[in-house]
Design a protein around this motif. Structure first.
Motif, PDB file in Angstrom:
ATOM      1  N   ASN A  59       2.411   1.716  -3.481  1.00 12.75           N
ATOM      2  CA  ASN A  59       1.399   2.156  -4.439  1.00 12.75           C
ATOM      3  C   ASN A  59       1.021   3.621  -4.210  1.00 12.75           C
ATOM      4  O   ASN A  59       0.867   4.394  -5.159  1.00 12.75           O
ATOM      5  CB  ASN A  59       0.174   1.256  -4.322  1.00 12.75           C
ATOM      6  CG  ASN A  59      -0.884   1.577  -5.365  1.00 12.75           C
ATOM      7  OD1 ASN A  59      -0.709   1.296  -6.546  1.00 12.75           O
ATOM      8  ND2 ASN A  59      -1.981   2.164  -4.929  1.00 12.75           N
ATOM      9  N   THR A  60       0.872   4.001  -2.928  1.00  9.46           N
ATOM     10  CA  THR A  60       0.536   5.393  -2.614  1.00  9.46           C
ATOM     11  C   THR A  60       1.641   6.340  -3.051  1.00  9.46           C
ATOM     12  O   THR A  60       1.374   7.435  -3.579  1.00  9.46           O
ATOM     13  CB  THR A  60       0.286   5.543  -1.105  1.00  9.46           C
ATOM     14  OG1 THR A  60      -0.747   4.632  -0.711  1.00  9.46           O
ATOM     15  CG2 THR A  60      -0.132   6.956  -0.755  1.00  9.46           C
ATOM     16  N   TYR A  61       2.878   5.929  -2.852  1.00  4.25           N
ATOM     17  CA  TYR A  61       4.006   6.768  -3.267  1.00  4.25           C
ATOM     18  C   TYR A  61       3.999   6.978  -4.778  1.00  4.25           C
ATOM     19  O   TYR A  61       4.170   8.104  -5.269  1.00  4.25           O
ATOM     20  CB  TYR A  61       5.315   6.113  -2.828  1.00  4.25           C
ATOM     21  CG  TYR A  61       6.545   6.718  -3.478  1.00  4.25           C
ATOM     22  CD1 TYR A  61       7.023   7.966  -3.083  1.00  4.25           C
ATOM     23  CD2 TYR A  61       7.219   6.030  -4.484  1.00  4.25           C
ATOM     24  CE1 TYR A  61       8.136   8.526  -3.689  1.00  4.25           C
ATOM     25  CE2 TYR A  61       8.337   6.574  -5.094  1.00  4.25           C
ATOM     26  CZ  TYR A  61       8.796   7.826  -4.693  1.00  4.25           C
ATOM     27  OH  TYR A  61       9.898   8.369  -5.290  1.00  4.25           O
ATOM     28  N   CYS A  65       1.471   6.715  -6.906  1.00  2.00           N
ATOM     29  CA  CYS A  65       0.314   7.507  -7.343  1.00  2.00           C
ATOM     30  C   CYS A  65       0.475   8.979  -6.976  1.00  2.00           C
ATOM     31  O   CYS A  65       0.107   9.870  -7.752  1.00  2.00           O
ATOM     32  CB  CYS A  65      -0.968   6.940  -6.729  1.00  2.00           C
ATOM     33  SG  CYS A  65      -1.415   5.296  -7.339  1.00  2.00           S
ATOM     34  N   THR A  66       1.024   9.237  -5.790  1.00  7.69           N
ATOM     35  CA  THR A  66       1.244  10.629  -5.383  1.00  7.69           C
ATOM     36  C   THR A  66       2.265  11.297  -6.289  1.00  7.69           C
ATOM     37  O   THR A  66       2.097  12.467  -6.698  1.00  7.69           O
ATOM     38  CB  THR A  66       1.726  10.679  -3.924  1.00  7.69           C
ATOM     39  OG1 THR A  66       0.783  10.008  -3.092  1.00  7.69           O
ATOM     40  CG2 THR A  66       1.871  12.110  -3.453  1.00  7.69           C
ATOM     41  N   ASN A 111      -9.302   6.623 -10.225  1.00  4.85           N
ATOM     42  CA  ASN A 111      -8.204   6.084  -9.417  1.00  4.85           C
ATOM     43  C   ASN A 111      -7.417   5.017 -10.182  1.00  4.85           C
ATOM     44  O   ASN A 111      -6.181   4.956 -10.093  1.00  4.85           O
ATOM     45  CB  ASN A 111      -8.748   5.508  -8.115  1.00  4.85           C
ATOM     46  CG  ASN A 111      -9.299   6.573  -7.177  1.00  4.85           C
ATOM     47  OD1 ASN A 111      -8.901   7.736  -7.256  1.00  4.85           O
ATOM     48  ND2 ASN A 111     -10.205   6.190  -6.305  1.00  4.85           N
ATOM     49  N   GLU A 128      -3.415   5.045 -11.180  1.00  2.00           N
ATOM     50  CA  GLU A 128      -2.507   3.926 -10.897  1.00  2.00           C
ATOM     51  C   GLU A 128      -1.873   3.402 -12.191  1.00  2.00           C
ATOM     52  O   GLU A 128      -0.670   3.097 -12.224  1.00  2.00           O
ATOM     53  CB  GLU A 128      -3.264   2.810 -10.195  1.00  2.00           C
ATOM     54  CG  GLU A 128      -3.708   3.142  -8.771  1.00  2.00           C
ATOM     55  CD  GLU A 128      -4.481   2.008  -8.137  1.00  2.00           C
ATOM     56  OE1 GLU A 128      -4.815   1.048  -8.882  1.00  2.00           O
ATOM     57  OE2 GLU A 128      -4.765   2.074  -6.930  1.00  2.00           O
ATOM     58  N   TRP A 149       0.825  -1.208   0.000  1.00  2.00           N
ATOM     59  CA  TRP A 149       0.000   0.000   0.000  1.00  2.00           C
ATOM     60  C   TRP A 149       0.861   1.261   0.000  1.00  2.00           C
ATOM     61  O   TRP A 149       0.586   2.234  -0.716  1.00  2.00           O
ATOM     62  CB  TRP A 149      -0.907   0.002   1.231  1.00  2.00           C
ATOM     63  CG  TRP A 149      -1.689   1.262   1.381  1.00  2.00           C
ATOM     64  CD1 TRP A 149      -2.863   1.592   0.771  1.00  2.00           C
ATOM     65  CD2 TRP A 149      -1.343   2.385   2.217  1.00  2.00           C
ATOM     66  NE1 TRP A 149      -3.275   2.845   1.162  1.00  2.00           N
ATOM     67  CE2 TRP A 149      -2.360   3.360   2.039  1.00  2.00           C
ATOM     68  CE3 TRP A 149      -0.280   2.660   3.066  1.00  2.00           C
ATOM     69  CZ2 TRP A 149      -2.334   4.574   2.710  1.00  2.00           C
ATOM     70  CZ3 TRP A 149      -0.250   3.876   3.724  1.00  2.00           C
ATOM     71  CH2 TRP A 149      -1.267   4.822   3.552  1.00  2.00           C
ATOM     72  N   GLY A 150       1.929   1.253   0.803  1.00  2.16           N
ATOM     73  CA  GLY A 150       2.811   2.418   0.847  1.00  2.16           C
ATOM     74  C   GLY A 150       3.498   2.667  -0.486  1.00  2.16           C
ATOM     75  O   GLY A 150       3.597   3.820  -0.938  1.00  2.16           O
TER      76      GLY A 150
END
Length: 344
Positions: A105-107, A109-110, A233, A237, A102-103
């Motif tokens: 993927n979030t990085y 996408c951000t 979203n 991604e 999750w971390g």
């Protein structure tokens, strides 16, 4: 003769143990006592002992069974605790891997979002679909305004009907107490009661109109917008992993880099399939939403027009037929009030 008989009797009275020594055989006495105890109270399994060397042996070979039970129970509890510890550790590792993914993927996408906002990164655009989404959002805002105004009209008209009802009751009471104005108060009371009845019928039509618009806006359109949000979203991604793959492809081609490129390609294809699937879902939902919107609004606008026209024309029969045409059933007076049993 007498001496031989006496010596024989004396010989018979002397007990002899297994070693040839004289004694009183305490083992036999203890055996008889143990047998008597077993016959009276039964065997005590907790005190049973395993004797090495046969009955009457030394106490060095005695192993209490209670110690055997305790060791077995200790071994069982230790193995179960080890199993529970392994399970807990497995769950912790699984959660850690989930948080790690999750971390990451979030990085990504951000990073992609910031690149798009500052014009440094590219984004996938479906011009036709984006235009349809923007039309839907604008339509939802306008329909929300219609819903707000229709609710305001319902509240104002409800207050007017309640005022007419109270005014009709007051006129009826004054007609009884004022003989010289009985007729005037009487027909004014009847007029207000008739207006109140027609107003309640019109309120039923307007409430049905408001309920249908609310379902269309806050359920049907909102469901489509939720799918659109998932699609956006997925698009972000997909672009993030696409940019990551492009960046790795431009780097060195050693063994470690090739392994990372293979992993990035797998992630790219996974998110590409997700993006294309959600894009197809959004296209289908937008199509069905447009068809449903036209069908619902055609019926509701016709109902609203006929009911308003019949009410202000004073055509009570046409107003009632309008409600029958659209299968609208009015609640009887006092239906919203609790019964006397519920009030107790």
């Amino acid at each position: 003769m007498t001496d031989s008989i006496m010596s024989k009797a004396a010989t018979m009275e002397i007990p002899i143990n297994s070693n040839g020594d004289t004694g009183t055989l305490p083992e036999d006495d203890s055996l008889e006592q143990d047998l008597q105890q077993v016959m009276v109270s039964g065997p005590n399994l907790n005190e049973t002992s395993i004797v090495s060397g046969g009955y009457g042996g030394t106490a060095e070979g005695i192993i209490p069974t209670s110690s055997i039970k305790g060791s077995n129970m200790h071994h069982s509890s230790s193995s179960s605790s080890m199993t529970a510890e392994q399970t807990t550790r497995g769950v912790a590792v699984e959660k850690l891997e989930t948080v790690k993914k999750w971390g990451l993927n979030t990085y990504k996408c951000t990073k992609q979002m910031i690149s798009e906002r500052f014009g440094r990164g590219s984004r996938t655009v479906d011009l036709e679909l984006e235009a349809q989404i923007e039309v839907l959002r604008d339509t939802k805002r306008k329909y929300e305004n219609v819903l707000r105004l229709a609710r305001a009209l319902t509240n104002h008209f409800y207050n007017m009907v309640q005022t007419q009802h109270a005014l009709g009751d007051t006129f009826a009471e004054l007609s009884q107490k004022s003989p010289e104005l009985r007729d005037e108060f009487g027909y004014n009371s009847e007029t207000q009661k008739l207006l109140c009845k027609n107003g309640e019928t019109l309120l039923g039509a307007i409430n049905f109109f408001v309920s249908s618009i609310n379902t269309l806006v806050n359920k049907t359109m909102e469901d489509t917008l939720m799918t659109i949000k998932m699609y956006e979203n997925a698009r972000l991604e997909f672009d993030a992993y696409r940019a990551d793959l492009e960046e790795l492809s431009m780097g060195p081609r050693d063994a470690v880099a090739m392994a990372r490129i293979d992993t990035a390609q797998q992630q790219y294809h996974v998110h590409k399939e997700k993006y294309e699937r959600l894009r197809s879902d959004v296209t289908i939902k937008l199509k069905f939403l447009e068809e449903n919107k036209v069908k619902v609004m055609h019926k509701q606008l016709l109902l609203f027009h006929n009911a308003i026209s019949a009410y202000f024309a004073g055509n009570q029969q046409q107003l009632e037929e309008t409600l029958k045409q659209f299968n609208i059933k009015l609640r009887p007076p006092g239906a919203d009030k609790p019964s006397w049993l519920e009030e107790q």
